[in-house]
Design a protein around this motif. Sequence first.
Motif, PDB file in Angstrom:
ATOM      1  N   PRO A 145     -17.053  -8.545  15.223  1.00  0.00           N
ATOM      2  CA  PRO A 145     -15.952  -8.303  16.170  1.00  0.00           C
ATOM      3  C   PRO A 145     -15.590  -9.589  16.926  1.00  0.00           C
ATOM      4  O   PRO A 145     -16.440 -10.209  17.548  1.00  0.00           O
ATOM      5  N   SER A 168     -29.257  -9.759  10.211  1.00  0.00           N
ATOM      6  CA  SER A 168     -28.835  -8.412  10.594  1.00  0.00           C
ATOM      7  C   SER A 168     -27.327  -8.271  10.693  1.00  0.00           C
ATOM      8  O   SER A 168     -26.591  -9.241  10.577  1.00  0.00           O
ATOM      9  N   THR A 196     -25.462  -5.333  13.175  1.00  0.00           N
ATOM     10  CA  THR A 196     -25.173  -5.058  14.582  1.00  0.00           C
ATOM     11  C   THR A 196     -26.101  -5.806  15.536  1.00  0.00           C
ATOM     12  O   THR A 196     -25.728  -6.079  16.669  1.00  0.00           O
ATOM     13  N   LEU A 197     -27.321  -6.154  15.083  1.00  0.00           N
ATOM     14  CA  LEU A 197     -28.202  -6.957  15.944  1.00  0.00           C
ATOM     15  C   LEU A 197     -27.608  -8.357  16.142  1.00  0.00           C
ATOM     16  O   LEU A 197     -27.828  -8.994  17.169  1.00  0.00           O
ATOM     17  N   PRO A 203     -36.174  -8.358  21.987  1.00  0.00           N
ATOM     18  CA  PRO A 203     -34.849  -8.621  21.414  1.00  0.00           C
ATOM     19  C   PRO A 203     -33.704  -8.398  22.403  1.00  0.00           C
ATOM     20  O   PRO A 203     -32.576  -8.773  22.121  1.00  0.00           O
ATOM     21  N   SER A 204     -33.994  -7.822  23.575  1.00  0.00           N
ATOM     22  CA  SER A 204     -32.927  -7.663  24.566  1.00  0.00           C
ATOM     23  C   SER A 204     -32.871  -8.873  25.496  1.00  0.00           C
ATOM     24  O   SER A 204     -32.098  -8.908  26.432  1.00  0.00           O
ATOM     25  N   ALA A 245     -23.311 -11.072  22.040  1.00  0.00           N
ATOM     26  CA  ALA A 245     -22.995 -10.597  23.385  1.00  0.00           C
ATOM     27  C   ALA A 245     -23.959 -11.210  24.406  1.00  0.00           C
ATOM     28  O   ALA A 245     -23.552 -11.674  25.468  1.00  0.00           O
ATOM     29  N   GLN A 246     -25.254 -11.231  24.045  1.00  0.00           N
ATOM     30  CA  GLN A 246     -26.245 -11.792  24.976  1.00  0.00           C
ATOM     31  C   GLN A 246     -26.018 -13.280  25.222  1.00  0.00           C
ATOM     32  O   GLN A 246     -26.171 -13.763  26.339  1.00  0.00           O
ATOM     33  N   GLU A 281     -23.181 -13.485  27.644  1.00  0.00           N
ATOM     34  CA  GLU A 281     -23.558 -13.055  28.993  1.00  0.00           C
ATOM     35  C   GLU A 281     -24.465 -14.074  29.680  1.00  0.00           C
ATOM     36  O   GLU A 281     -24.527 -14.136  30.902  1.00  0.00           O
ATOM     37  N   TYR A 283     -24.379  -8.798  16.507  1.00  0.00           N
ATOM     38  CA  TYR A 283     -23.392  -8.585  17.572  1.00  0.00           C
ATOM     39  C   TYR A 283     -24.101  -8.582  18.930  1.00  0.00           C
ATOM     40  O   TYR A 283     -23.614  -9.149  19.898  1.00  0.00           O
ATOM     41  N   GLU A 284     -25.246  -7.884  18.958  1.00  0.00           N
ATOM     42  CA  GLU A 284     -26.041  -7.824  20.185  1.00  0.00           C
ATOM     43  C   GLU A 284     -26.386  -9.248  20.650  1.00  0.00           C
ATOM     44  O   GLU A 284     -26.233  -9.585  21.827  1.00  0.00           O
ATOM     45  N   ILE A 307     -16.072 -10.148  21.086  1.00  0.00           N
ATOM     46  CA  ILE A 307     -17.357 -10.397  21.763  1.00  0.00           C
ATOM     47  C   ILE A 307     -17.751 -11.874  21.680  1.00  0.00           C
ATOM     48  O   ILE A 307     -18.697 -12.306  22.319  1.00  0.00           O
TER      49      ILE A 307
END
Lengths: 389, 287
Positions: free
Chosen positions: B138, B153, B155-156, B276-277, B162-163, B166, B158-159, B141
């Motif tokens: 996407p 990966s 979607t990971l 991973p977060s 995003a991180q 941020e 994408y995560e 983002i």
Amino acid sequence: MNLHEYQARDLLKKYNINFPTGEIGSTPQEIFDISKKFGGEVVAKAQIHSGGRGKAGGVKLCSTPSEAKNFANSILGKKIVTSQTDSEGVIVEKILITNTTIISREIYLSIVIDPDFESPVLIASSEGGTEIEKMAEESPNKITKIAFDPVLGAKPYELRRVISKLEIPKNAIKDFYSLVNNLFKAFIETDSTLIEINPLIIDDNENIVPLDCKINLDDDSYFRQKELFSLRDKNQENPIETRAKDFDLAYVKLDKGNVGCLVNGAGLAMATMDVTTKSGCFPANFLDVGGSTDKEKIKEAFRILVSDENVEYLLINLFAGIARADLIAQGVVEAAEETLFKLPIIVSMRGTNSEEGFEILKRSKLNIHIAKDLGQAANILSEINKANK
Amino acid sequence: MLINSETKVLVQGLGKDGSFKAQKAIEYGTNIVACVHPNKKGQLFENKIPYFETAKEAVKKTGANVGVIYVPAPFAMDAIIEQVDANLELIVCITEGIPVHDMIKVKNYMKDKNSRLIGPNCPGIISPKLKIKIGIIPGNICKDGDVGLVSRSGTLTYEAIAQIGEAGFGQSLCIGIGGDPIHGTSFIDALSYFEQDKNTKSIVLIGEIGGTKEQQAAEYIKTHISKPIVFTIAGTTAPKGKRMGHAGAVISGKMGLASEKIKALKEAGAYHSDDPSKIGDTLKNIF
């Protein structure tokens, strides 16, 4: 997909690979009759989708038909737990009866796909009978590995090295070449990811004889191997995993988890399991609902998660790229209302239509906790869990 | 260079899903110049992009130099081979579920050919600076910046993007290399690219359980990479022997364990985000 030993034997027979005479039975009387026909002394082998079956009592040398019948009585319809199954084990519904063979030496032989070579490889060891993983750890120098060329197959000069390392008797060398070439042909034509002959034995007449075999097929080849996939034995699989598969959901049940995880994407699903563990809880499952997700699929995923009695919380973590978060949220709400689910649901949603998704969840009467990201979801989970204990 | 301002993209596999993905790529700014479909010769996609019968013809008429594939798995091998024969510099295959035996054939065929493959079973690549995306990451983002991202990966990834945003950073280029055991561009290829790329100051690597590619990357990092690397490995809590969603993610043997990969990458001097977060936080901490 795994094949049973008896199915693998039948399949390899078409490639001129012959095992000791055998027949399959599914009742004690059948086992008695087959054993009698075979002349009394037989080997009885429980047919299950797992290795380590010998040590778990699934294989027995029986000297009379009655002994074989007793063995069948004791094991048919029961579950066997091996070192490779989960704590529940797998059910025995069929027993393979074979003639006995005089074993003077056991060899290990398999073909697998090696991602480093980007080709199938032959793995051989002069010590058959044991698990290859154990061998790889304990005596790696006893394992030989050669790559198959997509055009040439096994190169004879490399096979000669294998033959000398395995100390194949002189008059069996020709048979060994044929065996490897036939196995390779079978491997390619059946879209296998593993064909294992363990053990391949050298008998008292210095012949090579394959005794046991295992075949795994590439699930992704389903569209062109429909005949082979019709051999699938669903009773050997975890019933919830099978149900998930029917809805095209990738689900793996984990032992003793209390957090049901609903995620899109395999990597993110694993990361969600890892973060759940860090929060002091335990994931109950791996669940990847996939990319282009529809509502019905989400509802089924939700039903599967809440059917696990150990689940105390749900953690929904979505990163909607192709998927739409609002549709997923709608599916969650409908499934929760249908199943009367009252337990806490922690939701982190990002990407396409996530704001709309949150609105749908907030409007519902569910016990929803909204997190801005996975990190915050883990914190909320940890707090609720502490308050509960 | 993987992509640049001269990048002209050819799309193969414009079913319902593929069309949606191609539209999104055009909206982001990608210069899609040709579509390939055996039965749609002479028609236009979105009223402006011409269809061609073969990739070769499309390249000849439009000068396309990058191909993207959304073709369903049973036909994906043929599409890759067709694009290799059309001499495309870069081929990005998004398709999931290609039989592993097909990928063996593809990789063997591609030896000594000029094309580079990314994927299959991957989200593709995206450059926020050039506003080019080949695949499905996407665009909204991503932020222009100096962090190079390489990941196994979907979607990971994408995560992680995003991180990174941020945490106050942006991306120079994101490369999703895909989750299949046999794939094109490797971690090492991507790392080598980022090391040379002037716009990249640091690197984020997302690995997974299964295989030994992370260990190979670790060996390479020791001798070839001077830029700081942050990494995470998904699947520290995954059970042995179970396929976690896609074909590459299954622990078969000790080397496939997350712990082995983490050990190797740490020894190579990479910074581990053990949660991973917290990829973004780990990145912030090293600057």
